[in-house]
Scaffold this motif. Structure first.
Motif, PDB file in Angstrom:
ATOM      1  N   SER A  47       0.849  -1.194   0.000  1.00 56.25           N
ATOM      2  CA  SER A  47       0.000   0.000   0.000  1.00 56.25           C
ATOM      3  C   SER A  47       0.884   1.243   0.000  1.00 56.25           C
ATOM      4  O   SER A  47       1.963   1.262   0.587  1.00 56.25           O
ATOM      5  N   LEU A  48       0.414   2.259  -0.673  1.00 54.06           N
ATOM      6  CA  LEU A  48       1.227   3.467  -0.836  1.00 54.06           C
ATOM      7  C   LEU A  48       0.323   4.681  -0.711  1.00 54.06           C
ATOM      8  O   LEU A  48      -0.779   4.718  -1.280  1.00 54.06           O
ATOM      9  N   LEU A  61       5.408   4.754 -11.288  1.00 54.92           N
ATOM     10  CA  LEU A  61       4.860   3.785 -10.327  1.00 54.92           C
ATOM     11  C   LEU A  61       4.964   2.361 -10.851  1.00 54.92           C
ATOM     12  O   LEU A  61       4.474   1.432 -10.221  1.00 54.92           O
ATOM     13  N   LEU A  67       1.157  -3.688  -5.708  1.00 59.08           N
ATOM     14  CA  LEU A  67       0.442  -2.693  -4.920  1.00 59.08           C
ATOM     15  C   LEU A  67      -1.049  -3.018  -4.878  1.00 59.08           C
ATOM     16  O   LEU A  67      -1.666  -3.322  -5.888  1.00 59.08           O
ATOM     17  N   LEU A  70      -3.640   2.315  -3.316  1.00 58.40           N
ATOM     18  CA  LEU A  70      -2.900   3.505  -3.725  1.00 58.40           C
ATOM     19  C   LEU A  70      -3.737   4.731  -3.425  1.00 58.40           C
ATOM     20  O   LEU A  70      -4.893   4.833  -3.860  1.00 58.40           O
ATOM     21  N   LEU A  86      -0.202  -1.524 -12.569  1.00 60.48           N
ATOM     22  CA  LEU A  86      -0.638  -1.872 -11.202  1.00 60.48           C
ATOM     23  C   LEU A  86      -1.879  -2.771 -11.270  1.00 60.48           C
ATOM     24  O   LEU A  86      -2.948  -2.428 -10.795  1.00 60.48           O
ATOM     25  N   LEU A  89      -4.108  -3.760  -8.149  1.00 57.70           N
ATOM     26  CA  LEU A  89      -4.701  -2.704  -7.340  1.00 57.70           C
ATOM     27  C   LEU A  89      -6.155  -3.022  -6.988  1.00 57.70           C
ATOM     28  O   LEU A  89      -6.953  -3.394  -7.850  1.00 57.70           O
ATOM     29  N   LEU A  92      -8.253   2.342  -5.055  1.00 56.75           N
ATOM     30  CA  LEU A  92      -7.616   3.492  -5.689  1.00 56.75           C
ATOM     31  C   LEU A  92      -8.356   4.747  -5.265  1.00 56.75           C
ATOM     32  O   LEU A  92      -9.574   4.859  -5.428  1.00 56.75           O
TER      33      LEU A  92
END
Lengths: 523, 866
Positions: A47-48, A61, A67, A70, A86, A89, A92
């Protein structure tokens, strides 16, 4: 949140920024120390969070392959971009940005939660691939068309929708409309939809929804039918006899043949053509049926082979597992003894004994493998022979049937030629009193033209028949060599893999033994 | 009662033992002068063991004298004309029979009944369908008869009995000989639709005397294992060939030969031993073999979907094929409609008999014209052979042309629900089988719910008990069966589902905790899915099923308890856990390399070992071992994680698992898991203690449950029902009271016992009405006076208020106001009541008038005026 560009300089997502974010949001305390020692790979980040960074463009990215979550909220992003890699994901967040259109989300097929809150979007679109979407927030945007909500019907999992703050919400029927058209929705604008609203909405839009559903069902039905057709064709293709049931090949013969079309005007030719066609089509049907039967036989053969192969492999695996299990029991006991032994001599003796056991295990496992390889080779060769035979007979029989087709064509050609020459003679003698189109009559200027025309037609037909035959034969031979190759390579790979595994295991055992040695010395 | 009796018996036994002991002591005392050495002692013991006390068996006698005939109905004591005629026919039949077959035994045709009246046997059968669904099928029916009656041997084993009692008397006294048994069973079977017959014939000694000691107990018979025929695997085309066998074929052959020889010898030995055992088992030769008279039941095929004819022995309720060697011959058979004599030769027992009753050559019938069960066409030759017997038939035919069997003289067979439930006489029965003893009790007879006990002995002389099995019913703790193995001293208890502990089986030696035991559970009713838990003094193993975390096995090794100075109870000082092993099933949502198969926490060593599941096409499994070391490095910093703390073998090395962070996180997780596992083990220990405690309590109280539908036994529902009944009665009483007799006070004034005159009646009516009118007016007046009183008071209060308004405090004013509102309320209510009364009074008056006109006492006098 809309900021002016000239007040703060827009930020770029660069390595430094990412590293900082990752470190800050990564493991803490002891685990953090360990992580710091080692460095964190962007690939492992789940996770970012990149909020309030004044980012203008999503970029750099691509390393974060795994990931899941995000957060890019509260930036000044104008376009959704650079998220293609990604794929994993799930969550988002792009809220509080300057996005105007929805785009660039096509690859995020696992997305379940999407927030586009407070942007400048005026239309919900371009999200067809997000089939897993559950929560969708698009409040505080510029959506003004209520009918745009119908677009969201394609998300079967959608349960929560936030549309508050859009121009559509001023419409007094907004709530009823949304609840009616999105029947599975549970929360609208973060409030539970009560049964009363749902009923009212349903009552109001009942008929249009029925119509919509009907249309959707029809579409679905059509799609399914098409799918079934394609599946059927695939089946025929697998038997290499596609388009041989029915008059397709025959029609094909005549499709590019202008001369034949002209000659069909001659008296007696249509009848001739008719009988020719029925005969030809029946032969084609024969080929087709034969092809399907052969295909079944071939699959049965292949299945049988794989079944036997599977049995042999699982037997071998069980044997290996049993051997290793027995060995491990003994081994653990031995290691325990070595650990507890106090005399150096005893330790040495035991160590050598243990090493011997390991090499013995290696021998046993390798013997099993060698045995299996030999057994499988025999069986594979057997299979190869059978399958080639089978394909051979198939090809031979098809060739026989195709020869029949050719005979028919020749026969037809002769008849046609006869009729043509008769007609020519009649025309020459001016006995021919039927009407013929001008271009047809032009053919009968002299004998050569007529014979040439008939011959050309014949040549085209033969060529097409040959082509079809060639196509079938090449395809089936390709399949045959393909499957044989595959069996061989699979077996080879399996053998390599197993040998590697055995070696690895033995290495590990030996290492363990050696390390034990060091440990003892250290103690 | 039963318990008391048992006690008495026990005491008697004890007394006898004491006597024997005394005798032995006397003998010993005589020898006391000479010093007893060991041999003497052994000798003494042997001699003592030879001394045995036998309780003389009192043969059960069931004779006419024990039956009270006074209460029996008339049909029992006399014969109707039809019956008399039937007897004549029977006599005639018997005469002809004895004339034609002089060397055969006399027939069992019309024995005396309990009232000394001769009755034909067929009329003694009273077909009755029992109201209990359990008695609808022949097997349960036969079981019931054999349980319900006590067997009485025939007065003479080789002579037909003189008496045959009615089934009702037999049921009443619960005793009977084989004819009584068969008669009753036959009545019940015919009643429920079977084609059943009583058979009079000859049988073996065991059957006649109901001697089951050579019979294996039905509870011990093992269900025949379904022969699982393994399908021979047909080698498929591509099945791999087995590897070449490199051993010498000759050597193998030699070896096989030797083995075969040894096996043959062993087989021979075994057979010899078996034969010996069989010899021992064989009954001693019976001097009266073939002469012993017995009666049993024959069920023919056809009705009730019976596929094949068979015999039922009414004593044991066992069914036998018609060719069974226990049955040595048949004289005659009968049902409620007819009587047949067997004309077939019984030299080979019943093996060659054909039960085709329509065939007059094989079966001579007594009455003509009743429906014959079969009529297969006899061959021509047989008919010729039968010609010499035609004269009997013709005679029969002439006589019986329009003669049917009269109806049974026996009253309808009735079994009370209580009798049906208690089954055995006094609710108790003991049967001796081969090497075992079976005791049966009626449910609720024993306080602990015991219904069946099977005692298995070591050998046929029934001295040393090997195993005791006890079956229970209606236990509150759902105990179903208890098995005590006397050789291993293991007790196994089986429970039915429904107990809150979900216990299914419990095997133990003692109830003390931390000993060898095994408990099985109904895992699907348990939250944790525990299926089995076995314990030894230093380990505990648990097996699970269907768990969300795929745990299937947990094993704990305990160390020796450390001595503590404080209290040494298991609660405060648990045994130290040395090792916890947990195994998991494959979780298909994970990769095999991430799915832990076995996890061992070596608590003593601070090690954690993980073994993963095996991938589909691999033969080795990934392993990982963590060593928990809390070391300090040379700088004095705490070492958090070093690569040598985790030893890994991976089938296919992967990138992320090599990271220290990954390993660290995994180790932290495992430490947590270890704590959880320890806690769970601790909880399991507690649970065991709790189960043991509960079991002990339950065993002490052994309450029985009573079905809510059981109205006689269910105290609570009985109480409730009685209360309801009482309530209903009280309610009824009250209603009676409520319906007061409005005429009573006026009737009292009149002279009692005299009839009313019309004038009196008229006056009565008028008085009654007047009185009622007066009462209505009085009531109105009463309301009015109250109303006036209330208004006056209010006025007074108002006056007082107006006068003192100036000097009044706030409180007073408030109280005045509340009073006012209350008073107004009362006044209004009174007003309403008055109005209502005014409205209703005329109606009430009219109603009473009508009632009086309809009153049964006055009606005849008042009619004229209406």
């Amino acid at each position: 949140m809309i900021r002016l560009y000239d007040t703060i300089e827009p930020n770029v997502i660069d390595e430094e920024l990412l590293k900082l974010a990752v470190e800050e949001q990564g493991p803490q305390e002891e685990a953090g120390q360990v992580a710091k020692q080692e460095g964190i790979n962007f690939k492992d980040v789940r996770s970012l969070q990149l909020d309030f960074q004044n980012i203008l463009r999503i970029d750099n990215l691509w390393q974060f392959e795994n990931l899941r979550k995000l957060q890019l909220d509260n930036n000044i992003i104008e376009r959704i971009d650079g998220l293609d890699s990604l794929v994993n994901l799930v969550w988002l967040d792009l809220s509080f940005n300057n996005i105007e259109t929805i785009e660039g989300l096509d690859n995020l097929i696992n997305l379940e939660d999407l927030s586009l809150f407070s942007n400048r979007i005026s239309k919900m679109d371009a999200m067809d691939t997000l089939v897993k979407l559950q929560v969708f927030s698009i409040g505080n945007n510029m959506i003004d068309n209520l009918l745009n909500v119908i677009y969201l019907r394609r998300f079967p999992e959608l349960r929560s929708l936030n549309l508050a703050g859009n121009p559509v919400c001023e419409n007094e029927d907004y709530k009823l409309f949304v609840t009616a058209y999105l029947g599975d929705l549970v929360y609208l604008d973060f409030r539970l939809i009560d049964a009363h609203t749902r009923e009212a909405g349903f009552a109001k839009y009942q008929y249009s929804i029925y119509e919509l559903k009907h249309r959707e069902n029809q579409m679905q039905y059509k799609l399914e039918e098409e799918k079934a057709n394609i599946a059927e064709l695939e089946k025929h293709k697998a038997a290499y006899v596609e388009y041989l049931n029915g008059s397709y090949l025959f029609d094909n013969l005549y499709s590019d043949d202008t001369e034949a079309a002209k000659l069909a005007y001659l008296p007696g030719v249509p009848e001739l053509l008719e009988t020719y066609k029925t005969k030809f089509v029946s032969i084609c049907q024969n080929i087709f049926d034969y092809g399907l039967i052969q295909q079944e036989k071939r699959t049965a053969e292949v299945d049988l082979f794989y079944e036997c192969l599977g049995e042999a492999l699982s037997d071998n695996r069980d044997l290996g597992l049993k051997t290793i299990n027995e060995f491990e029991k003994k081994h653990v006991k031995m290691l325990h003894d070595i650990r507890n032994a106090n005399e150096l001599q005893v330790v040495d003796a035991k160590m050598s004994e243990c090493a011997e056991e390991i090499s013995h295990l290696f021998d046993i496992l390798m013997t099993y493998e060698m045995q299996l390889v030999e057994q499988l080779e025999e069986s594979i060769n057997n299979f190869e022979r059978n399958i080639i035979d089978m394909v051979g007979t198939f090809v031979e029989n098809v060739q026989g049937l195709m020869a029949q087709c050719r005979d028919l064509e020749n026969h037809h050609h002769e008849k046609l030629l006869e009729i043509s020459i008769n007609t020519l003679e009649k025309i020459v003698k001016s006995e021919f009193d039927e009407d013929l189109p001008d271009d047809v009559r032009a053919l009968f200027s002299d004998k050569d033209t007529v014979v040439n025309a008939v011959g050309a037609s014949h040549d085209i037909h033969l060529l097409k028949i040959d082509n079809r035959e060639d196509e079938l034969i090449t395809n089936v031979s390709n399949w045959c060599s393909g499957i044989v190759d595959k069996v061989h390579t699979d077996e080879h790979n399996r053998n390599r893999k197993r040998v590697k595994e055995i070696n690895q295991y033995i290495d590990h055992l030996q290492n363990e033994l050696d390390n034990l040695d060091f440990g003892d010395l250290l103690d | 009662m039963e318990v008391l009796k048992e006690k008495v018996e026990e005491e008697e036994a004890a007394e006898r033992e004491a006597e024997a002991e005394q005798a032995a002591r006397k003998a010993a005392a005589e020898k006391e002068e000479s010093i007893l050495d060991r041999d003497d002692l052994i000798d003494l013991e042997q001699k003592l063991s030879e001394i045995e006390v036998h309780i003389p068996e009192v043969p059960v006698i069931f004779t006419k004298s024990s039956i009270d005939t006074s209460a029996l109905p008339e049909s029992y004591k006399t014969n109707t004309a039809q019956e008399k005629q039937l007897l004549k026919v029977a006599d005639n039949f018997a005469h002809q029979y004895s004339h034609l077959c002089p060397d055969r035994e006399p027939l069992f045709l019309h024995p005396l009944n309990e009232c000394d009246v001769p009755k034909f046997v067929s009329t003694t059968i009273r077909p009755t369908l029992m109201p209990y669904p359990e008695l609808y099928n022949w097997d349960t029916c036969a079981d019931f008869v054999s349980d319900f009656l006590t067997m009485v041997p025939l007065p003479s084993p080789i002579q037909l009995p003189e008496y045959l009692f009615s089934p009702t008397s037999v049921l009443k006294y619960q005793k009977g000989n084989c004819f009584d048994f068969s008669n009753l069973l036959c009545s019940m079977l015919i009643g429920s639709g079977y084609d059943a017959y009583c058979v009079s014939g000859y049988a073996s000694q065991d059957i006649c005397l109901m001697d089951l000691t050579r019979e294996v107990c039905p509870l011990l018979r093992k269900p025949e294992e379904a022969a699982s025929q393994k399908e021979k695997v047909v080698p498929k085309r591509y099945t791999i060939k087995p590897p070449k066998d490199l051993r010498s074929k000759f050597e193998l052959a030699q070896k096989a030969k030797k083995e075969a020889e040894i096996a043959a010898q062993e087989e021979k030995k075994r057979k010899e031993e078996e034969n010996k055992l069989l010899e021992l088992d064989k009954p001693p030769p019976d001097p009266m073999h073939g002469l012993r008279i017995h009666a049993w039941v024959l069920v023919l095929c056809g009705k009730r979907e019976v596929p094949e004819s068979f015999f039922i022995d009414p004593f044991t309720a066992h069914s036998y094929g018609t060719t069974d060697e226990h049955f040595l011959g048949i004289e005659s058979i009968w049902n409620h409609k007819n009587y047949w004599i067997n004309m077939q030769d019984c030299w080979n027992g019943c093996k060659d008999l054909i039960f085709d009753l329509g065939d007059p050559v094989r079966w001579e019938f007594m009455l003509f014209g009743t429906d014959k069960p079969y009529l297969t066409m006899a061959d021509q030759e047989e008919e010729e052979e039968a010609a010499d017997e035609d004269d009997i038939e013709i005679l029969d035919k002439e006589e019986d042309k329009n003669f049917d069997m009269p109806l049974s003289w026996v009253e309808q067979i009735y079994i009370s629900a209580k009798d049906f439930e208690s089954r055995c006489p006094q609710g108790r029965k003991v049967i001796q089988y081969k090497q075992c003893k079976l005791e049966k009790w009626a449910p609720y007879l024993n306080g602990n719910g015991l219904v069946t006990r099977l005692t298995i002995y070591e050998n046929a002389d029934c001295r040393k008990v090997v195993e005791v099995k006890e079956w229970y019913e209606n236990r509150e703790d759902f105990l179903e069966m208890r098995r005590v193995d006397k050789t291993t001293h293991l007790t196994t208890e089986y429970f039915k589902p429904g107990h809150f502990l979900a216990l299914r089986e419990h095997t133990y030696k003692t109830m003390a905790p931390e000993t060898d035991r095994s408990m099985e559970f109904y895992y699907d009713t348990r939250v944790d899915g525990l299926e089995k838990r076995t314990e030894t003094p230093n380990s505990m193993t648990e097996y699970y099923k269907d768990r969300a975390d795929y745990l299937v096995y947990r094993h704990v090794d305990y160390g020796i308890r450390l001595k503590k100075f404080s209290l040494n109870s298991p609660d405060t000082n648990p045994r130290p856990m040395l090792k916890i092993t947990e195994r998991f099933d494959r979780n298909l949502s994970k990769l095999a390399d991430d799915d832990v198969a076995e996890r061992i926490f070596v608590v003593s060593d601070e090690r954690i070992q993980l073994r993963y599941h095996c991938r589909d096409d691999y033969i080795t499994t990934s392993k990982r071992e963590f060593l928990k070391r809390n070391d300090v490095d040379n700088k004095g910093n705490k070492i958090i994680m070093t690569p040598d703390m985790c030893v890994t073998y991976e089938v296919e090395p992967r990138e992320h698992t090599k990271k220290l962070l990954f390993q660290y996180e995994m180790m932290m997780n495992l430490k947590n898991e270890e704590k959880i596992s320890k806690h769970q083990v601790w909880e399991s220990e507690l649970e065991v203690l709790e189960i043991l405690k509960t079991r002990e309590e339950e065993e002490d109280t052994h309450n029985l449950t009573v079905s809510i539908y059981d109205t006689t036994r269910n105290e609570k529902s009985k109480g409730q029902r009685e209360a309801l009944e009482r309530q209903a009665q009280e309610e009824h009483m009250r209603q009676v009271e409520a319906e007061l007799d409005y005429l009573a006070p006026f009737l009292v004034q009149l002279p009692p016992g005299e009839k009313l005159t019309r004038w009196q009646a008229l006056r009565l009516k008028d008085e009654c009405l007047n009185d009622f009118k007066q009462r209505l007016i009085d009531k109105a007046n009463l309301i009015q006076t109250r109303f006036e009183k209330e208004t006056q008071e209010l006025q007074k209060k108002q006056q007082w208020y107006q006068e003192n308004q100036v000097t009044m405090t706030l409180e007073d004013e408030e109280s005045y106001l509340t009073y006012c509102s209350q008073a107004m309320f009362r006044i209004r209510i009174l007003e309403q009541r008055l109005n209502r009364h005014k409205e209703l009074a005329p109606q009430k008056y009219l109603a009473l008038e009508e009632k009086l006109y309809k009153d049964p006492r006055l009606i005849e006098y008042l009619k004229v005026f209406v």
